[in-house]
Design an enzyme around this catalytic site. Structure first.
Site, PDB file in Angstrom:
ATOM      1  N   ASN A  79       0.805  -1.220   0.000  1.00 60.92           N
ATOM      2  CA  ASN A  79       0.000   0.000   0.000  1.00 60.92           C
ATOM      3  C   ASN A  79       0.842   1.276   0.000  1.00 60.92           C
ATOM      4  O   ASN A  79       0.337   2.364   0.264  1.00 60.92           O
ATOM      5  CB  ASN A  79      -0.953  -0.006   1.196  1.00 60.92           C
ATOM      6  CG  ASN A  79      -1.790  -1.264   1.247  1.00 60.92           C
ATOM      7  OD1 ASN A  79      -1.516  -2.158   2.047  1.00 60.92           O
ATOM      8  ND2 ASN A  79      -2.750  -1.380   0.351  1.00 60.92           N
ATOM      9  N   ILE A  87       1.199   6.934  -0.102  1.00 59.41           N
ATOM     10  CA  ILE A  87       0.531   6.006   0.808  1.00 59.41           C
ATOM     11  C   ILE A  87      -0.943   5.867   0.438  1.00 59.41           C
ATOM     12  O   ILE A  87      -1.619   6.870   0.220  1.00 59.41           O
ATOM     13  CB  ILE A  87       0.621   6.513   2.270  1.00 59.41           C
ATOM     14  CG1 ILE A  87       2.067   6.815   2.646  1.00 59.41           C
ATOM     15  CG2 ILE A  87       0.000   5.514   3.233  1.00 59.41           C
ATOM     16  CD1 ILE A  87       2.218   7.584   3.950  1.00 59.41           C
ATOM     17  N   CYS A  88      -1.412   4.628   0.372  1.00 56.40           N
ATOM     18  CA  CYS A  88      -2.835   4.399   0.114  1.00 56.40           C
ATOM     19  C   CYS A  88      -3.510   4.087   1.450  1.00 56.40           C
ATOM     20  O   CYS A  88      -3.430   2.962   1.941  1.00 56.40           O
ATOM     21  CB  CYS A  88      -3.015   3.231  -0.855  1.00 56.40           C
ATOM     22  SG  CYS A  88      -4.727   2.845  -1.218  1.00 56.40           S
ATOM     23  N   LEU A  89      -4.120   5.083   2.042  1.00 54.35           N
ATOM     24  CA  LEU A  89      -4.740   4.911   3.358  1.00 54.35           C
ATOM     25  C   LEU A  89      -5.973   5.811   3.428  1.00 54.35           C
ATOM     26  O   LEU A  89      -5.869   7.021   3.202  1.00 54.35           O
ATOM     27  CB  LEU A  89      -3.719   5.284   4.450  1.00 54.35           C
ATOM     28  CG  LEU A  89      -4.134   5.072   5.897  1.00 54.35           C
ATOM     29  CD1 LEU A  89      -4.431   3.599   6.171  1.00 54.35           C
ATOM     30  CD2 LEU A  89      -3.049   5.546   6.849  1.00 54.35           C
TER      31      LEU A  89
END
Lengths: 194, 191
Positions: A79, A87-89
């Site tokens: 991620n 960042i994939c959040l």
């Protein structure tokens, strides 16, 4: 307009329990709009033992808009982009809430290191490796931690000594090192920029 | 929408049931397929997808309706979770339905962007215009179906990591597309 009073409070609050959380936030300069976060790699993961720097940029609307966070330290994680550190959040996007803080957001990023979500990848190559060949994934992630997230094998005292030898006062060298999470290169940069 | 449907020889043949209980998402280029089944999972999915771009702003009326309460000696512990300022005695603050309290300025600013509680995400009523798209369907069934269409669009988005293409022309019955076309050329287009 960034709520700087709140950012100041956050920084104070965060520095109060660095010992417990291991999470640090320090301004990059006098301008509080750009900061550096530091998180320790979670124990029991391939990131254990690493120290990860995260570039933080506060948008004008902070805290009504999420802070922009990006790994400055290279990291191998489904991620997180292995190229850019993006960042994939969700909480850094549509699930942001103004009751979250830089510290709680960094805690979430740290939690993300422990619980990859390869089904919603940021880095497709890493995610594929995670799903198809987990052992290799662990090996690569660990190697990247060793290579990029352990800034130096030197202890703090040795780093301070090194900076003192370059001609900086000890106290200044020490505080510079602390503020950047122990990265001697960043500390040197900070000391040189005044 | 032009829903792409694909027959991937590696995939097991999914069984079709009531189309309302199953959604099949296929990405022809990435050879990916996702099957979502069951009303329960659809509901939770619906909730998640509804929040894809965050909760819409709260209605003006609901913001106005939040009671103003005074901070007294007995309840002055804590702080406004938005500005992080501690409560001051006799300050007048706003209390949401979920009981969480914030400075008026702080919470109003947030609710005009996203209509949920910053602390517990309790959802505020949304203005009628915001709901217009969903409401014009009329009865419950239509509304449900239209919402399902939104599920499909969001998911394709997600899987592709690509903006644009498939969500330009929504159709009203994406839930109806079934995996029953064994096309050898890997995908066909339904309208």
């Amino acid at each position: 307009m960034i709520d700087f009073a709140r950012v100041q409070k956050e920084l104070q609050e965060c520095s109060r329990d660095v010992e417990a959380s291991g999470i640090k936030v320090a301004p990059k300069s006098d301008n509080l709009g750009r900061l550096t976060g530091t998180i320790p790699g979670p124990v029991g993961t391939p990131y254990e033992g690493g120290t990860f720097q995260i570039d933080i940029t506060l948008p004008d609307g902070y805290p009504f808009e999420p802070p922009k966070m990006q790994f400055a330290t290279k990291v191998w994680h489904p991620n997180i982009s292995s190229q850019s550190g993006a960042i994939c959040l969700d909480i850094l996007k549509d699930q942001w809430s103004p009751a979250l803080t830089l510290k709680t957001a960094l805690l979430s990023v740290q939690a993300l290191l422990s619980t990859p979500e390869p089904g919603d990848p940021q880095d497709a190559v890493v995610a594929q490796q995670y799903l198809r060949d987990y052992q290799t994934f662990v090996g690569t992630a660990r190697y990247w931690t060793e290579t990029f997230a352990k800034t130096s094998s030197l202890g703090v005292e040795e780093k301070v000594q090194k900076l003192v030898e370059m001609g900086f006062p000890e106290a200044l060298a020490r505080s510079a090192l602390e503020s950047v999470g122990g990265d001697e290169n960043l500390a040197l940069e900070k000391l040189c920029s005044g | 929408m032009n829903s792409m449907e694909e027959r991937d020889p590696d995939q097991e043949e999914p069984q079709t049931t009531d189309p309302n209980e199953r959604i099949i998402l296929i990405h022809p280029l990435a050879q990916g397929m996702v099957v979502i089944e069951g009303a329960t999972s659809l509901e939770s999915l619906l909730r998640d997808m509804g929040n894809k771009y965050g909760q819409p702003p709260a209605s003006k009326a609901s913001i106005e309706a939040m009671p103003r309460v005074e901070i007294g000696e007995d309840n002055k512990d804590g702080e406004c979770a938005i500005c992080l300022e501690e409560w001051e005695s006799s300050a007048i603050v706003r209390k949401m339905t979920c009981k969480h309290r914030f400075h008026g300025n702080c919470v109003e600013k947030w609710l005009k962007i996203h209509g949920n509680c910053p602390v517990c995400r309790y959802e505020m009523p949304v203005d009628d215009e915001e709901l217009g798209k969903k409401r014009d369907g009329g009865d419950e069934g239509r509304e449900w179906r239209r919402t399902e269409r939104e599920i499909w669009v969001s998911f394709a988005f997600n899987g592709n990591r690509r903006n644009g293409d498939s969500n330009e022309n929504p159709s009203s019955d994406s839930a109806d597309f079934s995996p029953s076309s064994p096309s050898a050329t890997d995908y066909e287009t339904e309208s």
